[in-house]
Design a protein around this motif. Sequence first.
Motif, PDB file in Angstrom:
ATOM      1  N   ALA A   1      -8.028  -4.085   7.745  1.00  0.00           N
ATOM      2  CA  ALA A   1      -7.868  -3.976   6.290  1.00  0.00           C
ATOM      3  C   ALA A   1      -8.863  -4.912   5.623  1.00  0.00           C
ATOM      4  N   ILE A   2      -9.320  -4.526   4.449  1.00  0.00           N
ATOM      5  CA  ILE A   2     -10.090  -5.414   3.582  1.00  0.00           C
ATOM      6  C   ILE A   2      -9.239  -5.596   2.342  1.00  0.00           C
ATOM      7  N   GLN A   3      -8.759  -6.800   2.152  1.00  0.00           N
ATOM      8  CA  GLN A   3      -7.771  -7.063   1.112  1.00  0.00           C
ATOM      9  C   GLN A   3      -8.294  -8.024   0.056  1.00  0.00           C
ATOM     10  N   ARG A   4      -7.690  -7.926  -1.121  1.00  0.00           N
ATOM     11  CA  ARG A   4      -7.994  -8.814  -2.248  1.00  0.00           C
ATOM     12  C   ARG A   4      -6.741  -9.621  -2.555  1.00  0.00           C
ATOM     13  N   GLU A   5      -6.905 -10.916  -2.787  1.00  0.00           N
ATOM     14  CA  GLU A   5      -5.771 -11.745  -3.156  1.00  0.00           C
ATOM     15  C   GLU A   5      -5.411 -11.483  -4.615  1.00  0.00           C
ATOM     16  N   THR A   6      -4.127 -11.182  -4.855  1.00  0.00           N
ATOM     17  CA  THR A   6      -3.630 -10.984  -6.214  1.00  0.00           C
ATOM     18  C   THR A   6      -2.378 -11.839  -6.386  1.00  0.00           C
ATOM     19  N   GLU A   7      -1.916 -11.956  -7.612  1.00  0.00           N
ATOM     20  CA  GLU A   7      -0.688 -12.713  -7.856  1.00  0.00           C
ATOM     21  C   GLU A   7       0.521 -12.053  -7.209  1.00  0.00           C
ATOM     22  N   SER A   8       0.451 -10.747  -6.970  1.00  0.00           N
ATOM     23  CA  SER A   8       1.559 -10.039  -6.328  1.00  0.00           C
ATOM     24  C   SER A   8       1.369  -9.917  -4.817  1.00  0.00           C
ATOM     25  N   GLY A   9       0.394 -10.628  -4.255  1.00  0.00           N
ATOM     26  CA  GLY A   9       0.166 -10.610  -2.809  1.00  0.00           C
ATOM     27  C   GLY A   9      -1.194 -10.018  -2.471  1.00  0.00           C
ATOM     28  N   TRP A  10      -1.450  -9.913  -1.189  1.00  0.00           N
ATOM     29  CA  TRP A  10      -2.709  -9.348  -0.709  1.00  0.00           C
ATOM     30  C   TRP A  10      -2.622  -7.825  -0.750  1.00  0.00           C
ATOM     31  N   LEU A  11      -3.652  -7.169  -1.326  1.00  0.00           N
ATOM     32  CA  LEU A  11      -3.673  -5.710  -1.427  1.00  0.00           C
ATOM     33  C   LEU A  11      -4.966  -5.157  -0.844  1.00  0.00           C
ATOM     34  N   GLU A  12      -4.850  -4.073  -0.097  1.00  0.00           N
ATOM     35  CA  GLU A  12      -6.009  -3.360   0.442  1.00  0.00           C
ATOM     36  C   GLU A  12      -6.851  -2.854  -0.727  1.00  0.00           C
ATOM     37  N   VAL A  13      -8.182  -2.976  -0.622  1.00  0.00           N
ATOM     38  CA  VAL A  13      -9.063  -2.531  -1.709  1.00  0.00           C
ATOM     39  C   VAL A  13      -9.358  -1.039  -1.611  1.00  0.00           C
ATOM     40  N   ARG A  14      -9.123  -0.421  -0.438  1.00  0.00           N
ATOM     41  CA  ARG A  14      -9.455   0.995  -0.234  1.00  0.00           C
ATOM     42  C   ARG A  14      -8.240   1.892  -0.433  1.00  0.00           C
ATOM     43  N   GLY A  15      -8.528   3.146  -0.749  1.00  0.00           N
ATOM     44  CA  GLY A  15      -7.461   4.119  -0.872  1.00  0.00           C
ATOM     45  C   GLY A  15      -7.998   5.532  -0.921  1.00  0.00           C
ATOM     46  N   SER A  16      -7.098   6.477  -0.766  1.00  0.00           N
ATOM     47  CA  SER A  16      -7.435   7.894  -0.818  1.00  0.00           C
ATOM     48  C   SER A  16      -7.507   8.344  -2.272  1.00  0.00           C
ATOM     49  N   THR A  17      -8.397   9.279  -2.561  1.00  0.00           N
ATOM     50  CA  THR A  17      -8.503   9.833  -3.914  1.00  0.00           C
ATOM     51  C   THR A  17      -7.967  11.253  -3.984  1.00  0.00           C
ATOM     52  N   THR A  18      -7.221  11.678  -2.954  1.00  0.00           N
ATOM     53  CA  THR A  18      -6.703  13.044  -2.911  1.00  0.00           C
ATOM     54  C   THR A  18      -5.282  13.158  -3.449  1.00  0.00           C
ATOM     55  N   GLY A  19      -4.671  12.038  -3.800  1.00  0.00           N
ATOM     56  CA  GLY A  19      -3.280  12.049  -4.224  1.00  0.00           C
ATOM     57  C   GLY A  19      -2.311  11.907  -3.072  1.00  0.00           C
ATOM     58  N   GLU A  20      -2.840  11.874  -1.846  1.00  0.00           N
ATOM     59  CA  GLU A  20      -2.011  11.706  -0.656  1.00  0.00           C
ATOM     60  C   GLU A  20      -2.512  10.504   0.130  1.00  0.00           C
ATOM     61  N   SER A  21      -1.631   9.880   0.887  1.00  0.00           N
ATOM     62  CA  SER A  21      -2.039   8.712   1.650  1.00  0.00           C
ATOM     63  C   SER A  21      -2.991   9.108   2.780  1.00  0.00           C
ATOM     64  N   ALA A  22      -3.844   8.182   3.158  1.00  0.00           N
ATOM     65  CA  ALA A  22      -4.781   8.390   4.266  1.00  0.00           C
ATOM     66  C   ALA A  22      -4.414   7.433   5.390  1.00  0.00           C
ATOM     67  N   GLU A  23      -4.707   7.820   6.602  1.00  0.00           N
ATOM     68  CA  GLU A  23      -4.414   7.001   7.776  1.00  0.00           C
ATOM     69  C   GLU A  23      -5.719   6.599   8.446  1.00  0.00           C
ATOM     70  N   LEU A  24      -5.827   5.336   8.801  1.00  0.00           N
ATOM     71  CA  LEU A  24      -6.977   4.886   9.563  1.00  0.00           C
ATOM     72  C   LEU A  24      -6.862   5.400  10.992  1.00  0.00           C
ATOM     73  N   PRO A  25      -7.980   5.775  11.611  1.00  0.00           N
ATOM     74  CA  PRO A  25      -7.913   6.275  12.989  1.00  0.00           C
ATOM     75  C   PRO A  25      -7.457   5.176  13.945  1.00  0.00           C
TER      76      PRO A  25
END
Length: 195
Positions: free
Chosen positions: A107-131
């Motif tokens: 994961a590549i994450q960014r520190e936020t006040e609500s915790g660490w969040l992944e910077v990447r995501g799917s743009t299809t409206g559905e979740s994506a899985e890493l191989p």
Amino acid sequence: MEHTRRDLLGSGTLAAVGLAGCLDFAAGDGPQGPEGTPETLTCEDDSFVRLDPPIDGPIEGTVVETPSTTVELSSEGSAETYGQSIRVVLRNTGDAATTTLGEHAYAIQRETESGWLEVRGSTTGESAELPQSEEAFKTTGAYSWEIRLDEAAIASAVPDLVVDVCPPLGPGTHRFVYWGIVDAPPLGVEFDLIG
């Protein structure tokens, strides 16, 4: 008469001035995302679904003991400029093999006040899985990543996975987390992205 970059590109003329403008754009104006430690990461694209890596519990730092060996995660430097690369290496430094879920289980994450969040995501409206595929990680084995710190490079780093970075990267604390060591907690290295 004053010409804009759009005028030059629209006319089909790639004059030296137009080319210089493109080089300036390619070099980037620096990170365009939120600065510091944002409250959270918000994406204006309603179809964006952030990757949700299987990280349960805290990150153990840069060294972890597995049932059979020791694994270490390291990076060159703790701060890097937007558009430059950071090198991260995972090594089996022990005396026996262990099992991993492959080189893309990170994961590549960014520190936020609500915790660490992944910077990447799917743009299809559905979740994506890493191989993921189990493989032996032998003694003296290593995975090495050369990650250019810009949105396009991070989004295209995993073959056959269509993801994006949203919002754009911003100056602040990030981390690389490798979560694919079987029967061991994830490892992470933090780095500051600077403009």
